[in-house]
Structures are given as structure tokens and as C-alpha cells.
Scaffold this motif. Structure first.
Motif, mmCIF file in Angstrom:
data_model
loop_
_atom_site.group_PDB
_atom_site.id
_atom_site.type_symbol
_atom_site.label_atom_id
_atom_site.label_comp_id
_atom_site.label_asym_id
_atom_site.label_seq_id
_atom_site.Cartn_x
_atom_site.Cartn_y
_atom_site.Cartn_z
ATOM 1 N N TYR A 232 6.072 -45.269 -115.405
ATOM 2 C CA TYR A 232 6.430 -46.494 -114.688
ATOM 3 C C TYR A 232 6.459 -47.682 -115.646
ATOM 4 C CZ TYR A 232 4.571 -43.388 -111.106
ATOM 5 O OH TYR A 232 4.324 -42.295 -110.307
ATOM 6 N N PRO B 121 -4.931 -53.028 -116.662
ATOM 7 C CA PRO B 121 -5.582 -52.643 -115.402
ATOM 8 C C PRO B 121 -6.130 -51.217 -115.489
ATOM 9 C CG PRO B 121 -3.419 -53.609 -114.990
ATOM 10 C CD PRO B 121 -3.506 -53.354 -116.461
ATOM 11 N N PHE C 162 1.312 -53.180 -105.462
ATOM 12 C CA PHE C 162 0.124 -53.985 -105.733
ATOM 13 C C PHE C 162 0.139 -55.291 -104.951
ATOM 14 C CE2 PHE C 162 -1.998 -51.875 -109.259
ATOM 15 C CZ PHE C 162 -1.020 -50.992 -109.707
ATOM 16 N N TYR D 272 -7.923 -51.822 -108.518
ATOM 17 C CA TYR D 272 -7.855 -51.830 -109.969
ATOM 18 C C TYR D 272 -8.512 -53.118 -110.475
ATOM 19 C CZ TYR D 272 -4.750 -47.828 -110.710
ATOM 20 O OH TYR D 272 -4.231 -46.564 -110.796
ATOM 21 N N PHE E 139 -6.271 -48.321 -103.348
ATOM 22 C CA PHE E 139 -6.911 -48.434 -104.654
ATOM 23 C C PHE E 139 -7.408 -49.857 -104.884
ATOM 24 C CE2 PHE E 139 -5.052 -44.560 -106.574
ATOM 25 C CZ PHE E 139 -4.034 -44.313 -105.693
ATOM 26 N N TYR F 227 10.984 -46.446 -112.693
ATOM 27 C CA TYR F 227 10.062 -45.344 -112.838
ATOM 28 C C TYR F 227 10.844 -44.073 -113.113
ATOM 29 C CZ TYR F 227 11.075 -44.464 -107.863
ATOM 30 O OH TYR F 227 11.698 -44.229 -106.667
ATOM 31 N N LEU G 55 1.586 -57.382 -110.011
ATOM 32 C CA LEU G 55 2.275 -56.336 -110.770
ATOM 33 C C LEU G 55 3.459 -55.854 -109.941
ATOM 34 C CD1 LEU G 55 -0.908 -54.424 -111.875
ATOM 35 C CD2 LEU G 55 0.791 -55.324 -113.463
ATOM 36 N N ASP H 64 11.321 -52.041 -107.594
ATOM 37 C CA ASP H 64 11.530 -53.178 -106.700
ATOM 38 C C ASP H 64 12.328 -54.307 -107.335
ATOM 39 O OD1 ASP H 64 8.178 -52.642 -105.552
ATOM 40 O OD2 ASP H 64 10.057 -51.943 -104.660
ATOM 41 N N ASN I 194 -2.375 -39.542 -107.954
ATOM 42 C CA ASN I 194 -1.726 -40.796 -107.633
ATOM 43 C C ASN I 194 -2.297 -41.945 -108.436
ATOM 44 O OD1 ASN I 194 -4.231 -41.161 -106.162
ATOM 45 N ND2 ASN I 194 -3.289 -39.736 -104.743
ATOM 46 N N THR I 195 -3.298 -41.664 -109.253
ATOM 47 C CA THR I 195 -3.875 -42.698 -110.105
ATOM 48 C C THR I 195 -2.926 -43.002 -111.244
ATOM 49 O OG1 THR I 195 -6.095 -41.929 -109.580
ATOM 50 C CG2 THR I 195 -5.842 -43.291 -111.549
ATOM 51 N N LEU I 196 -2.721 -44.282 -111.510
ATOM 52 C CA LEU I 196 -1.898 -44.698 -112.637
ATOM 53 C C LEU I 196 -2.793 -45.078 -113.814
ATOM 54 C CD1 LEU I 196 0.913 -46.909 -111.070
ATOM 55 C CD2 LEU I 196 0.781 -44.427 -111.354
ATOM 56 N N TYR I 197 -2.351 -44.670 -115.010
ATOM 57 C CA TYR I 197 -3.051 -45.012 -116.246
ATOM 58 C C TYR I 197 -2.137 -45.943 -117.030
ATOM 59 C CZ TYR I 197 -5.974 -41.071 -114.958
ATOM 60 O OH TYR I 197 -6.802 -40.228 -114.279
ATOM 61 N N PHE I 198 -2.647 -47.123 -117.315
ATOM 62 C CA PHE I 198 -1.814 -48.158 -117.911
ATOM 63 C C PHE I 198 -1.961 -48.212 -119.426
ATOM 64 C CE2 PHE I 198 -0.016 -50.604 -114.439
ATOM 65 C CZ PHE I 198 -0.775 -50.198 -113.358
ATOM 66 N N GLY I 199 -0.861 -48.591 -120.085
ATOM 67 C CA GLY I 199 -0.903 -48.922 -121.498
ATOM 68 C C GLY I 199 -1.487 -50.305 -121.697
ATOM 69 N N TYR J 16 5.990 -51.808 -115.154
ATOM 70 C CA TYR J 16 5.668 -52.947 -114.308
ATOM 71 C C TYR J 16 5.721 -54.215 -115.151
ATOM 72 C CZ TYR J 16 3.613 -50.022 -110.575
ATOM 73 O OH TYR J 16 3.396 -49.124 -109.540
ATOM 74 N N TYR K 117 10.590 -39.556 -112.867
ATOM 75 C CA TYR K 117 9.897 -38.348 -112.419
ATOM 76 C C TYR K 117 9.718 -37.336 -113.552
ATOM 77 C CZ TYR K 117 11.068 -39.869 -107.638
ATOM 78 O OH TYR K 117 11.203 -40.559 -106.470
ATOM 79 N N PHE L 216 3.811 -53.762 -118.511
ATOM 80 C CA PHE L 216 2.884 -52.634 -118.590
ATOM 81 C C PHE L 216 3.617 -51.340 -118.272
ATOM 82 C CE2 PHE L 216 -1.252 -54.357 -119.323
ATOM 83 C CZ PHE L 216 -1.226 -55.640 -118.814
ATOM 84 N N ASN M 59 5.176 -38.398 -114.282
ATOM 85 C CA ASN M 59 5.677 -39.683 -113.782
ATOM 86 C C ASN M 59 5.292 -40.831 -114.703
ATOM 87 O OD1 ASN M 59 6.513 -38.259 -111.468
ATOM 88 N ND2 ASN M 59 4.492 -38.518 -110.561
ATOM 89 N N LEU N 243 7.000 -53.421 -109.771
ATOM 90 C CA LEU N 243 7.599 -52.212 -110.338
ATOM 91 C C LEU N 243 9.063 -52.440 -110.689
ATOM 92 C CD1 LEU N 243 7.196 -49.167 -110.959
ATOM 93 C CD2 LEU N 243 7.934 -48.722 -108.598
#
Lengths: 114, 112
Positions: free
Chosen positions: B33, A45, A104, A37, A35, B48, B43, B59, B99-104, B35, B50, B90, B31, B45
Motif C-alpha cells: 500500500y 505508525p 484511518f 495505531y 485497530f 495498493y 492517512l 481513495d 489484516n495488520t499493516l506494517y509501515f515503512g 498512503y 495484491y 508511507f 499486499n 490510501l
């Protein structure tokens, strides 16, 4: 573990010139998603583009990247930079289990000047 | 467009105090997460999940707890905040199959 290495630090360039941000990765997983971002100032992001297919060019909003599994690379390019491209760019990699989120890189800040 | 909202957006906490960062998503993703973003570290992690009732270590989980009471909500808890936890946090969500993440929008935390 998985890791992503990007062009370090700050990239400055003049409007109209090409952009290339390097990204290489390490993973034990044979079929990762890669990806890019983008994060503009004071924003979160958001996905710029992604790829799963080896040697296939992916394009979005004037940017393009090709996943090369042979060299573990996913470089981001644009033929002509715009002022609005000034932002922080992250390359990222899926973990072995997609649900475990993304790994990332450290990010590359791009500043485009007139 | 996926919607992920975080609160508070800005927080100043004292060392040793308890901090709770909240996240709500309305796109029915399984899912979620947390970060943290720091210059020079990108960024990273923290935790997270499920789905409702599950939390997993990422991590850098030390000093953080997480809670997922429902599909929509995922909290990050700092029981004893330290100055090293000063950062931008975030929250993100993602679907099982995707698998795309959408962030706040991010939560900026300063621990003094």
C-alpha cells in the motif's frame, strides 16, 4: 463508504491521569477489524492493538479497548498516562476486502506533561 | 518483525518534474500500500497491490501511478509533480490472511 471518527485534534494531560480517546466508525461490513495505531515523533505508525470480537476487551502495553458493534465504537483507554505516551494515535477499520487496506481516522495527538 | 524500507527518505522536487518513491519489503507479504499523511487529513490510501503485476486505485489516486514489478517492490510515481503533492508518504505491507499493516519509515516529499 467506510469512515472513522476520532477525538479531534490535541489532547493534553498530566502524567498519571487516565487517557481516553474516542473512536466510532461506519461500515456496511458486518465483521470489521478495528485497530489502534500509534506514531511517535519522526517514526512510522505501528500497531498498538486490534479487535474483531464484539464486547471483548483487548489489551496491550497498558492500553485497552473494547469493540462494541451495537454502538460502532472502539475507544482507547489507559488508566495512567506516561510521558512516553505522547504520540499521534490513529483508529482504523478494515475495508470489506481485507486486502484493500485500512481506513484511518484523522488522528488524535496526545501530549503528556509532568 | 516485518521489514519495509523506503527510498528516498527525503526528496525536493520541482513542479512538473517526475518523482519515483520506492518501497521494498522482505516479509513476503502479498499486499502492499501507499498512503500519504497530512495534518488534518490523517492517512489516506493512494494505491495498493495484491501481488506482483497488480495495482489498484485507492481513495486519492489522481496524479499518482503505481508499479509492482515483483513481490518485494512497490513504487509510487508522480509523473508531473505539483506543490499539492508535498507530503509524507508511507508504504505498508500486509499478508493475505492477516489484516495488520506494517509501515515503512516514510518518505518526505517537498514539491517547489
Amino acid at each position: 463508504g467506510d469512515s472513522v471518527t476520532q477525538t479531534e485534534g490535541l489532547v493534553t494531560l498530566t502524567e498519571g491521569l487516565p487517557v481516553m480517546l474516542n473512536c466510532t466508525y461506519q461500515t456496511i461490513y458486518s465483521n470489521p477489524f478495528l485497530f489502534w495505531y500509534v506514531q511517535h515523533l519522526n517514526e512510522s505508525p505501528r500497531l498498538l492493538l486490534k479487535s474483531f470480537t464484539d464486547n471483548k476487551r483487548t489489551e496491550h502495553q497498558g492500553f485497552h479497548a473494547t469493540l462494541h458493534k451495537s454502538s460502532s465504537s472502539f475507544h482507547l483507554q489507559k488508566s495512567s498516562a506516561q510521558l512516553s505516551d505522547s504520540a499521534l494515535y490513529y483508529c482504523a477499520l478494515t475495508r470489506n476486502n481485507y486486502a484493500q487496506g485500512l481506513t484511518f481516522g484523522l488522528g488524535t495527538r496526545v501530549s503528556v506533561f509532568p | 518483525e516485518a521489514a519495509v524500507t523506503q527510498s528516498p527518505r527525503n526528496k525536493v522536487a520541482v513542479t512538473g518534474g517526475k518523482v519515483t518513491l520506492s518501497c521494498n519489503q522482505t516479509n513476503n507479504h502479498n499486499n502492499m500500500y501507499w498512503y500519504r499523511q497530512d495534518t488534518g487529513h490523517g492517512l489516506r490510501l493512494i494505491h495498493y497491490s495484491y501481488g506482483a503485476g497488480s495495482t489498484e486505485k485507492g481513495d486519492i489516486p489522481d496524479g499518482y501511478k503505481a508499479s509492482r514489478p515483483s513481490q518485494e517492490n512497490f513504487s509510487l510515481i508522480l509523473e508531473l509533480a505539483t506543490p499539492s503533492q508535498t507530503s509524507v508518504y508511507f508504504c505498508a505491507s500486509g499478508a493475505i490472511s492477516g489484516n495488520t499493516l506494517y509501515f515503512g519509515e516514510g518518505s518526505r516529499l517537498i514539491v517547489v
